[in-house]
Design an enzyme around this catalytic site. Structure first.
Site, PDB file in Angstrom:
ATOM      1  N   HIS A 101      -4.679  20.250  -7.074  1.00 25.45           N
ATOM      2  CA  HIS A 101      -4.704  19.329  -8.201  1.00 25.45           C
ATOM      3  C   HIS A 101      -4.173  20.034  -9.443  1.00 25.45           C
ATOM      4  O   HIS A 101      -4.578  21.157  -9.748  1.00 25.45           O
ATOM      5  CB  HIS A 101      -6.132  18.843  -8.478  1.00 25.45           C
ATOM      6  CG  HIS A 101      -6.273  18.080  -9.760  1.00 25.45           C
ATOM      7  ND1 HIS A 101      -7.087  18.485 -10.794  1.00 25.45           N
ATOM      8  CD2 HIS A 101      -5.677  16.931 -10.172  1.00 25.45           C
ATOM      9  CE1 HIS A 101      -6.990  17.621 -11.784  1.00 25.45           C
ATOM     10  NE2 HIS A 101      -6.151  16.666 -11.429  1.00 25.45           N
ATOM     11  N   SER A 102      -3.230  19.400 -10.137  1.00 22.11           N
ATOM     12  CA  SER A 102      -2.746  19.885 -11.424  1.00 22.11           C
ATOM     13  C   SER A 102      -2.254  21.329 -11.317  1.00 22.11           C
ATOM     14  O   SER A 102      -1.312  21.605 -10.583  1.00 22.11           O
ATOM     15  CB  SER A 102      -3.867  19.735 -12.461  1.00 22.11           C
ATOM     16  OG  SER A 102      -3.390  19.868 -13.767  1.00 22.11           O
TER      17      SER A 102
END
Length: 287
Positions: A101-102
Protein backbone atom coordinates in the site's frame (compact mmCIF):
# COMPACT_ATOMS: atom_id res chain seq x y z
CA UNK A 1 -13.74 -8.18 12.44
CA UNK A 2 -11.45 -11.20 12.66
CA UNK A 3 -7.86 -10.03 13.06
CA UNK A 4 -6.23 -13.25 14.25
CA UNK A 5 -2.48 -13.04 13.75
CA UNK A 6 0.80 -14.04 15.34
CA UNK A 7 3.14 -11.30 16.53
CA UNK A 8 6.79 -11.99 15.67
CA UNK A 9 10.15 -10.26 15.78
CA UNK A 10 12.70 -10.78 13.05
CA UNK A 11 16.38 -10.35 13.89
CA UNK A 12 18.09 -9.31 10.67
CA UNK A 13 21.84 -8.79 10.46
CA UNK A 14 21.44 -5.00 10.61
CA UNK A 15 18.12 -4.37 12.41
CA UNK A 16 15.26 -6.04 14.27
CA UNK A 17 11.82 -5.77 12.68
CA UNK A 18 8.36 -6.62 13.97
CA UNK A 19 5.59 -8.27 11.95
CA UNK A 20 2.16 -9.86 12.04
CA UNK A 21 1.77 -13.35 10.56
CA UNK A 22 -1.54 -14.35 8.97
CA UNK A 23 -2.72 -17.54 7.34
CA UNK A 24 -1.49 -21.13 7.18
CA UNK A 25 2.23 -21.89 7.30
CA UNK A 26 2.00 -23.71 3.96
CA UNK A 27 0.11 -20.84 2.30
CA UNK A 28 1.34 -18.91 -0.73
CA UNK A 29 4.15 -16.62 0.55
CA UNK A 30 3.25 -12.92 0.58
CA UNK A 31 5.02 -9.98 2.20
CA UNK A 32 2.65 -7.10 3.09
CA UNK A 33 4.20 -3.62 3.08
CA UNK A 34 2.40 -0.63 4.60
CA UNK A 35 2.54 3.05 3.76
CA UNK A 36 4.56 5.97 5.15
CA UNK A 37 4.00 6.55 8.90
CA UNK A 38 1.59 3.59 9.09
CA UNK A 39 2.38 0.13 10.49
CA UNK A 40 1.45 -3.55 10.17
CA UNK A 41 -2.08 -2.79 11.42
CA UNK A 42 -2.71 -1.30 7.98
CA UNK A 43 -3.64 -4.85 6.92
CA UNK A 44 -5.76 -5.72 9.97
CA UNK A 45 -9.00 -5.71 7.94
CA UNK A 46 -7.68 -7.00 4.62
CA UNK A 47 -5.31 -9.83 5.57
CA UNK A 48 -7.95 -12.03 7.28
CA UNK A 49 -10.04 -11.82 4.08
CA UNK A 50 -7.24 -13.17 1.87
CA UNK A 51 -7.41 -16.95 1.67
CA UNK A 52 -4.68 -19.57 1.31
CA UNK A 53 -1.85 -17.09 1.85
CA UNK A 54 1.00 -16.94 4.37
CA UNK A 55 1.14 -13.19 4.91
CA UNK A 56 3.99 -11.47 6.73
CA UNK A 57 2.79 -7.93 7.43
CA UNK A 58 5.90 -5.96 8.35
CA UNK A 59 6.40 -2.91 10.46
CA UNK A 60 8.91 -1.12 8.26
CA UNK A 61 12.08 0.07 10.00
CA UNK A 62 11.33 3.15 12.10
CA UNK A 63 7.60 2.32 12.16
CA UNK A 64 5.37 0.51 14.63
CA UNK A 65 7.28 -1.92 16.87
CA UNK A 66 10.32 -2.25 14.59
CA UNK A 67 13.67 -0.78 15.55
CA UNK A 68 14.77 2.61 14.31
CA UNK A 69 17.76 2.75 12.01
CA UNK A 70 21.10 3.53 13.63
CA UNK A 71 22.38 7.07 14.07
CA UNK A 72 23.59 8.46 10.77
CA UNK A 73 21.45 6.10 8.69
CA UNK A 74 18.51 7.15 6.55
CA UNK A 75 15.24 5.79 5.25
CA UNK A 76 15.66 5.55 1.49
CA UNK A 77 13.23 3.36 -0.44
CA UNK A 78 16.05 1.07 -1.58
CA UNK A 79 16.98 0.45 2.05
CA UNK A 80 13.43 -0.78 2.66
CA UNK A 81 13.79 -3.01 -0.39
CA UNK A 82 16.91 -4.56 1.14
CA UNK A 83 15.03 -5.14 4.40
CA UNK A 84 12.30 -6.96 2.48
CA UNK A 85 14.85 -9.27 0.86
CA UNK A 86 16.39 -10.01 4.25
CA UNK A 87 12.97 -10.88 5.70
CA UNK A 88 12.30 -13.23 2.78
CA UNK A 89 15.66 -14.89 3.45
CA UNK A 90 14.64 -15.50 7.08
CA UNK A 91 11.52 -17.34 5.92
CA UNK A 92 13.43 -19.26 3.25
CA UNK A 93 11.39 -17.66 0.45
CA UNK A 94 13.36 -17.65 -2.78
CA UNK A 95 10.33 -16.36 -4.64
CA UNK A 96 7.36 -14.54 -3.11
CA UNK A 97 4.59 -12.05 -3.84
CA UNK A 98 4.15 -8.59 -2.36
CA UNK A 99 0.99 -6.87 -1.17
CA UNK A 100 1.84 -3.19 -0.93
CA UNK A 101 0.00 0.00 0.00
CA UNK A 102 1.26 3.48 -0.92
CA UNK A 103 4.97 3.63 0.04
CA UNK A 104 4.90 -0.14 0.44
CA UNK A 105 3.62 -0.47 -3.12
CA UNK A 106 6.36 1.84 -4.38
CA UNK A 107 9.04 -0.16 -2.55
CA UNK A 108 7.59 -3.33 -4.06
CA UNK A 109 7.85 -1.93 -7.59
CA UNK A 110 11.49 -0.89 -7.07
CA UNK A 111 12.41 -4.33 -5.75
CA UNK A 112 10.48 -6.24 -8.42
CA UNK A 113 11.93 -4.08 -11.18
CA UNK A 114 15.47 -4.56 -9.89
CA UNK A 115 15.22 -8.28 -9.01
CA UNK A 116 12.41 -9.77 -11.09
CA UNK A 117 13.59 -13.32 -10.40
CA UNK A 118 12.53 -12.98 -6.73
CA UNK A 119 9.00 -11.59 -7.12
CA UNK A 120 6.08 -13.74 -8.27
CA UNK A 121 3.22 -11.20 -8.19
CA UNK A 122 2.51 -7.63 -7.10
CA UNK A 123 -0.83 -6.64 -5.53
CA UNK A 124 -0.68 -2.86 -5.16
CA UNK A 125 -3.08 -0.49 -3.38
CA UNK A 126 -3.05 3.17 -4.47
CA UNK A 127 0.69 3.28 -5.03
CA UNK A 128 3.08 2.70 -7.94
CA UNK A 129 5.89 5.27 -8.30
CA UNK A 130 7.53 7.66 -5.80
CA UNK A 131 7.31 11.43 -5.89
CA UNK A 132 9.94 12.37 -8.44
CA UNK A 133 12.37 15.27 -8.92
CA UNK A 134 14.32 16.32 -11.96
CA UNK A 135 18.08 16.81 -12.11
CA UNK A 136 18.04 20.61 -12.04
CA UNK A 137 16.19 20.54 -8.70
CA UNK A 138 18.62 18.13 -7.04
CA UNK A 139 21.14 20.62 -5.51
CA UNK A 140 18.38 22.68 -3.90
CA UNK A 141 16.55 19.62 -2.58
CA UNK A 142 19.72 18.11 -1.12
CA UNK A 143 20.48 21.39 0.62
CA UNK A 144 16.99 21.51 2.12
CA UNK A 145 17.33 17.92 3.33
CA UNK A 146 20.74 18.49 4.93
CA UNK A 147 19.58 21.64 6.73
CA UNK A 148 16.51 19.83 8.02
CA UNK A 149 18.66 16.97 9.29
CA UNK A 150 20.96 19.35 11.14
CA UNK A 151 18.01 20.96 12.90
CA UNK A 152 16.24 17.69 13.76
CA UNK A 153 17.53 17.72 17.35
CA UNK A 154 15.30 20.74 18.01
CA UNK A 155 12.18 18.94 16.81
CA UNK A 156 9.98 17.19 19.37
CA UNK A 157 7.21 14.74 18.70
CA UNK A 158 3.72 15.85 19.74
CA UNK A 159 2.47 14.46 23.05
CA UNK A 160 -1.26 13.76 23.35
CA UNK A 161 -2.85 13.77 26.80
CA UNK A 162 -5.33 11.13 25.66
CA UNK A 163 -5.13 8.43 23.00
CA UNK A 164 -8.35 9.80 21.48
CA UNK A 165 -6.57 13.03 20.58
CA UNK A 166 -3.85 11.12 18.75
CA UNK A 167 -6.55 9.21 16.87
CA UNK A 168 -8.17 12.48 15.80
CA UNK A 169 -4.81 13.81 14.62
CA UNK A 170 -4.21 10.68 12.56
CA UNK A 171 -7.65 10.96 10.98
CA UNK A 172 -6.60 14.33 9.54
CA UNK A 173 -3.02 13.37 8.65
CA UNK A 174 -1.44 12.49 5.32
CA UNK A 175 -3.80 10.05 3.64
CA UNK A 176 -6.76 10.87 5.91
CA UNK A 177 -8.42 7.78 7.39
CA UNK A 178 -11.66 6.81 9.11
CA UNK A 179 -11.86 6.84 12.91
CA UNK A 180 -11.75 3.03 13.11
CA UNK A 181 -8.72 2.92 10.83
CA UNK A 182 -6.96 5.60 12.87
CA UNK A 183 -7.70 3.65 16.06
CA UNK A 184 -6.12 0.49 14.61
CA UNK A 185 -3.01 2.37 13.50
CA UNK A 186 -2.79 4.25 16.81
CA UNK A 187 -3.10 1.13 18.95
CA UNK A 188 0.09 -0.17 17.35
CA UNK A 189 1.76 3.15 16.62
CA UNK A 190 1.55 4.94 19.99
CA UNK A 191 3.65 4.57 23.13
CA UNK A 192 3.16 6.03 26.62
CA UNK A 193 5.40 8.93 27.65
CA UNK A 194 5.27 11.46 30.49
CA UNK A 195 2.16 13.54 29.89
CA UNK A 196 0.36 11.06 27.67
CA UNK A 197 1.17 9.34 24.39
CA UNK A 198 3.36 9.94 21.37
CA UNK A 199 4.06 8.08 18.14
CA UNK A 200 6.67 5.32 18.06
CA UNK A 201 7.81 6.35 14.58
CA UNK A 202 11.33 7.67 14.06
CA UNK A 203 11.34 11.48 13.73
CA UNK A 204 13.76 11.12 10.78
CA UNK A 205 10.88 9.72 8.71
CA UNK A 206 9.47 13.24 8.38
CA UNK A 207 12.68 14.68 6.90
CA UNK A 208 12.63 15.67 3.21
CA UNK A 209 14.22 13.22 0.79
CA UNK A 210 17.84 14.15 -0.02
CA UNK A 211 17.54 12.65 -3.50
CA UNK A 212 14.53 11.72 -5.59
CA UNK A 213 14.31 9.52 -8.64
CA UNK A 214 13.61 11.37 -11.88
CA UNK A 215 10.44 10.58 -13.80
CA UNK A 216 12.62 8.66 -16.27
CA UNK A 217 13.97 6.53 -13.41
CA UNK A 218 10.48 5.87 -12.05
CA UNK A 219 9.15 4.78 -15.45
CA UNK A 220 12.15 2.51 -15.98
CA UNK A 221 11.38 0.54 -12.80
CA UNK A 222 7.72 0.14 -13.74
CA UNK A 223 8.55 -0.96 -17.29
CA UNK A 224 11.13 -3.44 -15.94
CA UNK A 225 8.44 -5.41 -14.10
CA UNK A 226 8.16 -8.97 -15.36
CA UNK A 227 5.60 -10.39 -12.93
CA UNK A 228 1.82 -10.04 -13.09
CA UNK A 229 0.56 -6.84 -11.43
CA UNK A 230 -2.86 -6.12 -9.95
CA UNK A 231 -3.35 -2.45 -9.04
CA UNK A 232 -6.24 -1.04 -7.01
CA UNK A 233 -6.84 2.67 -7.56
CA UNK A 234 -9.00 4.47 -5.00
CA UNK A 235 -11.46 6.89 -6.57
CA UNK A 236 -10.71 9.44 -3.83
CA UNK A 237 -7.11 8.31 -3.40
CA UNK A 238 -3.74 9.92 -4.05
CA UNK A 239 -2.98 8.49 -7.48
CA UNK A 240 -6.04 9.74 -9.30
CA UNK A 241 -4.72 13.29 -9.55
CA UNK A 242 -1.40 12.22 -11.10
CA UNK A 243 -1.98 12.60 -14.83
CA UNK A 244 1.49 11.28 -15.69
CA UNK A 245 0.72 8.03 -13.85
CA UNK A 246 -2.64 7.67 -15.59
CA UNK A 247 -0.90 8.08 -18.94
CA UNK A 248 1.78 5.54 -17.97
CA UNK A 249 -0.87 2.97 -17.04
CA UNK A 250 -2.53 3.16 -20.46
CA UNK A 251 0.15 1.08 -22.17
CA UNK A 252 1.02 -1.34 -19.37
CA UNK A 253 -0.36 -4.89 -19.11
CA UNK A 254 -1.59 -4.39 -15.54
CA UNK A 255 -4.86 -5.57 -14.07
CA UNK A 256 -6.33 -2.26 -12.83
CA UNK A 257 -9.32 -1.97 -10.47
CA UNK A 258 -10.90 1.42 -9.75
CA UNK A 259 -12.76 1.19 -6.46
CA UNK A 260 -14.74 3.68 -4.35
CA UNK A 261 -12.97 5.01 -1.30
CA UNK A 262 -9.96 6.96 -0.15
CA UNK A 263 -6.24 6.24 -0.01
CA UNK A 264 -6.75 3.72 2.85
CA UNK A 265 -9.81 2.05 1.35
CA UNK A 266 -8.49 -1.37 2.46
CA UNK A 267 -8.53 -0.24 6.10
CA UNK A 268 -11.22 2.42 6.44
CA UNK A 269 -14.13 -0.02 6.69
CA UNK A 270 -15.09 -3.65 6.19
CA UNK A 271 -16.84 -2.97 2.89
CA UNK A 272 -13.74 -1.42 1.33
CA UNK A 273 -11.53 -4.21 2.64
CA UNK A 274 -13.87 -6.77 1.09
CA UNK A 275 -13.79 -5.03 -2.29
CA UNK A 276 -9.99 -5.09 -2.27
CA UNK A 277 -9.97 -8.72 -1.11
CA UNK A 278 -12.31 -9.66 -3.96
CA UNK A 279 -9.75 -8.24 -6.40
CA UNK A 280 -6.70 -9.87 -4.84
CA UNK A 281 -7.98 -13.29 -3.72
CA UNK A 282 -8.05 -14.88 -7.19
CA UNK A 283 -4.91 -13.00 -8.24
CA UNK A 284 -2.54 -13.86 -5.38
CA UNK A 285 -3.43 -17.56 -5.28
CA UNK A 286 -2.35 -18.12 -8.89
CA UNK A 287 1.10 -19.67 -9.45
Amino acid sequence: MSTGFEEVRLSLAHIELAAHLYGPEDGVPVLALHGWLDNAASFARLAPKLEGLRIVALDFAGHGHSEHRSAGAGYALWDYAYDVLQVAEQFGWERFSILGHSMGAITAVLLAGAMPERIARLALIDGLVPYTGEAEQAPQKLGEALRARLSLTDKRKPVYAEMARAVEARMKGVGAVSREAAELLAQRGLMPVPGGYTWRTDSRLTLPSPLRLTWAHAQAFVRALQCPVSLVLAEQGMMGAQSAVRTLLQDLPFEVHRLPGGHHLHLDDEAGAQLVADCFNPFLRLP
